[in-house]
Design an enzyme around this catalytic site. Structure first.
Site, PDB file in Angstrom:
ATOM      1  N   SER A  46       0.873  -1.179   0.000  1.00 48.53           N
ATOM      2  CA  SER A  46       0.000   0.000   0.000  1.00 48.53           C
ATOM      3  C   SER A  46       0.905   1.223   0.000  1.00 48.53           C
ATOM      4  O   SER A  46       2.035   1.166   0.489  1.00 48.53           O
ATOM      5  CB  SER A  46      -0.948  -0.007   1.205  1.00 48.53           C
ATOM      6  OG  SER A  46      -0.253  -0.201   2.409  1.00 48.53           O
ATOM      7  N   GLU A  48       1.196   5.512   0.580  1.00 46.80           N
ATOM      8  CA  GLU A  48       0.570   6.685   1.195  1.00 46.80           C
ATOM      9  C   GLU A  48       1.027   7.967   0.488  1.00 46.80           C
ATOM     10  O   GLU A  48       2.200   8.143   0.207  1.00 46.80           O
ATOM     11  CB  GLU A  48       0.950   6.733   2.681  1.00 46.80           C
ATOM     12  CG  GLU A  48       0.317   7.890   3.419  1.00 46.80           C
ATOM     13  CD  GLU A  48       0.548   7.800   4.922  1.00 46.80           C
ATOM     14  OE1 GLU A  48       0.277   6.740   5.520  1.00 46.80           O
ATOM     15  OE2 GLU A  48       1.005   8.800   5.498  1.00 46.80           O
ATOM     16  N   ALA A  82      -2.547  18.115   9.613  1.00 49.08           N
ATOM     17  CA  ALA A  82      -2.643  18.360  11.050  1.00 49.08           C
ATOM     18  C   ALA A  82      -3.779  19.343  11.309  1.00 49.08           C
ATOM     19  O   ALA A  82      -3.968  20.311  10.571  1.00 49.08           O
ATOM     20  CB  ALA A  82      -1.328  18.913  11.571  1.00 49.08           C
ATOM     21  N   ASP A 140      -2.959  15.016  15.232  1.00 45.67           N
ATOM     22  CA  ASP A 140      -2.121  15.867  16.067  1.00 45.67           C
ATOM     23  C   ASP A 140      -2.650  17.282  15.980  1.00 45.67           C
ATOM     24  O   ASP A 140      -3.296  17.655  15.009  1.00 45.67           O
ATOM     25  CB  ASP A 140      -0.666  15.820  15.574  1.00 45.67           C
ATOM     26  CG  ASP A 140      -0.004  14.515  15.982  1.00 45.67           C
ATOM     27  OD1 ASP A 140      -0.257  14.058  17.121  1.00 45.67           O
ATOM     28  OD2 ASP A 140       0.735  13.955  15.166  1.00 45.67           O
ATOM     29  N   PHE A 249      11.730  15.437  12.203  1.00 46.82           N
ATOM     30  CA  PHE A 249      10.372  14.900  12.309  1.00 46.82           C
ATOM     31  C   PHE A 249      10.328  13.739  13.317  1.00 46.82           C
ATOM     32  O   PHE A 249       9.395  13.616  14.101  1.00 46.82           O
ATOM     33  CB  PHE A 249       9.882  14.461  10.922  1.00 46.82           C
ATOM     34  CG  PHE A 249       8.434  14.112  10.923  1.00 46.82           C
ATOM     35  CD1 PHE A 249       7.471  15.107  11.088  1.00 46.82           C
ATOM     36  CD2 PHE A 249       8.011  12.795  10.794  1.00 46.82           C
ATOM     37  CE1 PHE A 249       6.119  14.790  11.115  1.00 46.82           C
ATOM     38  CE2 PHE A 249       6.667  12.468  10.829  1.00 46.82           C
ATOM     39  CZ  PHE A 249       5.724  13.474  10.987  1.00 46.82           C
ATOM     40  N   HIS A 299       3.581  -0.967   3.905  1.00 45.95           N
ATOM     41  CA  HIS A 299       2.946   0.325   3.620  1.00 45.95           C
ATOM     42  C   HIS A 299       4.076   1.333   3.415  1.00 45.95           C
ATOM     43  O   HIS A 299       4.912   1.521   4.304  1.00 45.95           O
ATOM     44  CB  HIS A 299       2.073   0.733   4.816  1.00 45.95           C
ATOM     45  CG  HIS A 299       1.328   2.011   4.632  1.00 45.95           C
ATOM     46  ND1 HIS A 299       0.155   2.096   3.914  1.00 45.95           N
ATOM     47  CD2 HIS A 299       1.578   3.274   5.073  1.00 45.95           C
ATOM     48  CE1 HIS A 299      -0.301   3.345   3.937  1.00 45.95           C
ATOM     49  NE2 HIS A 299       0.554   4.082   4.627  1.00 45.95           N
TER      50      HIS A 299
HETATM   51  C1  LIG Z   1      -0.096   5.100   9.678  1.00 42.00           C
HETATM   52  C2  LIG Z   1      -0.279   6.473  10.262  1.00 42.00           C
HETATM   53  C3  LIG Z   1      -0.910   7.465   9.511  1.00 42.00           C
HETATM   54  C4  LIG Z   1      -1.107   8.739  10.033  1.00 42.00           C
HETATM   55  N1  LIG Z   1      -1.760   9.685   9.279  1.00 42.00           N
HETATM   56  C5  LIG Z   1      -2.053  10.899   9.813  1.00 42.00           C
HETATM   57  C6  LIG Z   1      -2.821  11.861   9.095  1.00 42.00           C
HETATM   58  O1  LIG Z   1      -3.225  11.633   7.954  1.00 42.00           O
HETATM   59  N2  LIG Z   1      -3.089  13.048   9.693  1.00 42.00           N
HETATM   60  C7  LIG Z   1      -2.669  13.349  10.963  1.00 42.00           C
HETATM   61  O2  LIG Z   1      -2.963  14.442  11.461  1.00 42.00           O
HETATM   62  N3  LIG Z   1      -1.931  12.460  11.679  1.00 42.00           N
HETATM   63  C8  LIG Z   1      -1.617  11.244  11.133  1.00 42.00           C
HETATM   64  N4  LIG Z   1      -0.888  10.333  11.858  1.00 42.00           N
HETATM   65  C9  LIG Z   1      -0.334  10.723  13.158  1.00 42.00           C
HETATM   66  C10 LIG Z   1      -1.343  10.483  14.300  1.00 42.00           C
HETATM   67  O3  LIG Z   1      -2.472  11.314  14.148  1.00 42.00           O
HETATM   68  C11 LIG Z   1      -0.603  10.787  15.603  1.00 42.00           C
HETATM   69  O4  LIG Z   1       0.389   9.834  15.841  1.00 42.00           O
HETATM   70  C12 LIG Z   1      -1.495  10.978  16.808  1.00 42.00           C
HETATM   71  O5  LIG Z   1      -0.711  11.593  17.837  1.00 42.00           O
HETATM   72  C13 LIG Z   1      -2.057   9.681  17.384  1.00 42.00           C
HETATM   73  O6  LIG Z   1      -3.006   9.165  16.556  1.00 42.00           O
HETATM   74  P1  LIG Z   1      -3.652   7.694  16.864  1.00 42.00           P
HETATM   75  O7  LIG Z   1      -4.744   7.521  15.930  1.00 42.00           O
HETATM   76  O8  LIG Z   1      -2.597   6.690  16.924  1.00 42.00           O
HETATM   77  O9  LIG Z   1      -4.242   8.003  18.336  1.00 42.00           O
HETATM   78  P2  LIG Z   1      -4.816   7.087  19.477  1.00 42.00           P
HETATM   79  O10 LIG Z   1      -4.772   5.661  19.133  1.00 42.00           O
HETATM   80  O11 LIG Z   1      -6.106   7.668  19.905  1.00 42.00           O
HETATM   81  O12 LIG Z   1      -3.762   7.393  20.600  1.00 42.00           O
HETATM   82  C14 LIG Z   1      -2.383   7.126  20.390  1.00 42.00           C
HETATM   83  C15 LIG Z   1      -1.731   6.820  21.724  1.00 42.00           C
HETATM   84  O13 LIG Z   1      -1.794   7.967  22.583  1.00 42.00           O
HETATM   85  C16 LIG Z   1      -2.034   7.543  23.901  1.00 42.00           C
HETATM   86  N5  LIG Z   1      -3.336   8.081  24.340  1.00 42.00           N
HETATM   87  C17 LIG Z   1      -4.350   8.498  23.555  1.00 42.00           C
HETATM   88  N6  LIG Z   1      -5.394   8.919  24.304  1.00 42.00           N
HETATM   89  C18 LIG Z   1      -5.019   8.752  25.591  1.00 42.00           C
HETATM   90  C19 LIG Z   1      -5.662   8.986  26.832  1.00 42.00           C
HETATM   91  N7  LIG Z   1      -6.910   9.471  26.886  1.00 42.00           N
HETATM   92  N8  LIG Z   1      -4.990   8.672  27.960  1.00 42.00           N
HETATM   93  C20 LIG Z   1      -3.731   8.167  27.910  1.00 42.00           C
HETATM   94  N9  LIG Z   1      -3.068   7.922  26.756  1.00 42.00           N
HETATM   95  C21 LIG Z   1      -3.699   8.222  25.617  1.00 42.00           C
HETATM   96  C22 LIG Z   1      -2.088   6.030  23.886  1.00 42.00           C
HETATM   97  O14 LIG Z   1      -0.839   5.514  24.213  1.00 42.00           O
HETATM   98  C23 LIG Z   1      -2.432   5.708  22.448  1.00 42.00           C
HETATM   99  O15 LIG Z   1      -1.940   4.456  22.021  1.00 42.00           O
HETATM  100  C24 LIG Z   1      -0.645   9.050  11.349  1.00 42.00           C
HETATM  101  C25 LIG Z   1      -0.002   8.058  12.113  1.00 42.00           C
HETATM  102  C26 LIG Z   1       0.180   6.779  11.585  1.00 42.00           C
HETATM  103  C27 LIG Z   1       0.866   5.723  12.412  1.00 42.00           C
END
Ligand SMILES: Cc1cc2nc3c(=O)[nH]c(=O)nc-3n(C[C@H](O)[C@H](O)[C@H](O)COP(=O)(O)OP(=O)(O)OC[C@H]3O[C@@H](n4cnc5c(N)ncnc54)[C@H](O)[C@@H]3O)c2cc1C
Length: 323
Positions: A46, A48, A82, A140, A249, A299
């Site tokens: 895949s 991105e 973001a 983020d 980064f 990916h």
């Molecule tokens: C494959 C991939 C693609 C991405 N694409 C994008 C994108 O298109 N746009 C963008 O803006 N960002 C993107 N990101 C970055 C991502 O948004 C950030 O890493 C963000 O900080 C966490 O997203 P998540 O979905 O993993 O969050 P979550 O799974 O909700 O949280 C990530 C981690 O944060 C901690 N956490 C979360 N909530 C809590 C809580 N309430 N209490 C304690 N700990 C907590 C936990 O350890 C959890 O595992 C991408 C990341 C990856 C890996």
């Protein structure tokens, strides 16, 4: 409980794994030297992309997509800026992928800066446009804002978003995973609990943050298995051509950059061509070591440039087909 490579694995996990490719990693021999690629099945891929901000970037993106399309990726994903800043551009890029290519798009969607209703509306638009795969992320904060604060009427984290999406349609949902642990996690174990909750909420695959040591990913897989996580965990591969940018980064997203990489790129600041050759070798070695250990899906973070991704995918055994 069963023992494999000195690890204690529950019967449930073992039974699920006999159906998945990673059973090879758990139960087969582990290699430290690489077998010939021809001896291994071609990988599932895949790619991105990010949505282009300017006409010039738009001109760069579409030839990149056309170059990678014949490799027959299972899906191509388009990021969401973001703070939700690229909502329209992400949508436009995904819609054009549906209309003009043979590719299956996956739209990234985040929880940041929007109410649940607003996020749901975006998801409904995707469903109506024929998009069935969402990469569901917390997101983020936008540049300049420190620390993540959920929107008062929004989805708080990715797990809630996955649940919300499943209420809207039977989307295929991928989520993010962190081989080196998310920087905001209370502990590595708590981070895995979050990943498990996203999967229990309906995600069927996790795509990882990039990493540079194959071992980092393989140990992560071991920890996922020990937690009972058996969905595919797809390694995110970042071919590095701008080393300084990646160092910056990585400091923000919690990926470590090994010292040996700094040594490999040393002195190449003004030599883009050699840097690209080094980048191809580094990423190909990493991916081939993963492949030798049973990983058969990758990916690629393409950064909208096709050449490194194409070369590495080729080395893994991918070959173009008629589009
Ligand atoms: C494959 C991939 C693609 C991405 N694409 C994008 C994108 O298109 N746009 C963008 O803006 N960002 C993107 N990101 C970055 C991502 O948004 C950030 O890493 C963000 O900080 C966490 O997203 P998540 O979905 O993993 O969050 P979550 O799974 O909700 O949280 C990530 C981690 O944060 C901690 N956490 C979360 N909530 C809590 C809580 N309430 N209490 C304690 N700990 C907590 C936990 O350890 C959890 O595992 C991408 C990341 C990856 C890996």
């Amino acid at each position: 409980m069963q023992k494999a490579h000195g690890l204690t694995i529950s019967e449930d996990v073992m039974n699920n794994l006999t159906r998945g490719p990673l059973a090879r990693w758990l139960t087969g021999p582990r290699f430290s030297a690489l077998p010939a690629p021809a001896a291994l099945p071609a990988p599932r891929l895949s790619f991105e992309f990010f949505p282009p901000k300017t006409d010039k970037l738009e001109e760069q993106l579409w030839p990149c997509i056309r170059r990678l399309e014949p490799l027959g990726p299972r899906f191509v994903s388009v990021t969401y800026g973001a703070g939700g800043s690229t909502q329209e551009r992400t949508h436009a890029t995904v819609a054009r992928l549906v209309a003009e290519t043979s590719l299956t798009p996956a739209a990234h969607l985040t929880c940041v800066g929007a109410t649940r209703d607003e996020v749901d509306e975006v998801a409904r638009r995707y469903w109506a446009a024929g998009v069935r795969h969402i990469v569901a992320l917390r997101g983020d904060p936008p540049a300049g804002v420190s620390g993540y604060v959920p929107h008062s009427g929004g989805y708080a984290q990715a797990e809630d978003l996955v649940r919300g999406l499943k209420r809207i349609g039977d989307f295929e949902i991928s989520v993010g995973a962190y081989p080196e642990t998310h920087p905001a996690a209370l502990s590595a174990d708590a981070d895995l609990d979050f990943l498990k909750r996203k999967i229990d909420a309906g995600a069927i695959r996790a795509i990882t943050q990039y990493f540079f040591e194959a071992e980092t990913f393989l140990r992560f897989i071991d920890r996922c298995h020990a937690k009972g996580i058996t969905v595919p965990i797809v390694p995110g591969i970042l071919p590095v051509s701008n080393f300084q940018q990646v160092v910056k980064f990585s400091a923000m997203c919690g990926a470590s950059v090994p010292a040996w990489m700094g040594q490999l790129f040393e002195g190449l600041e003004e030599d883009a061509e050699t840097r690209r050759m080094v980048a191809a070798v580094v990423a190909a070695e990493q991916a081939r070591l993963l492949q030798a250990n049973g990983v058969d899906e990758f990916h690629f973070y393409t950064l909208n440039r096709p050449d490194l991704t194409y070369a590495i995918a080729h080395m893994l055994g991918a070959r173009p087909r008629q589009v």
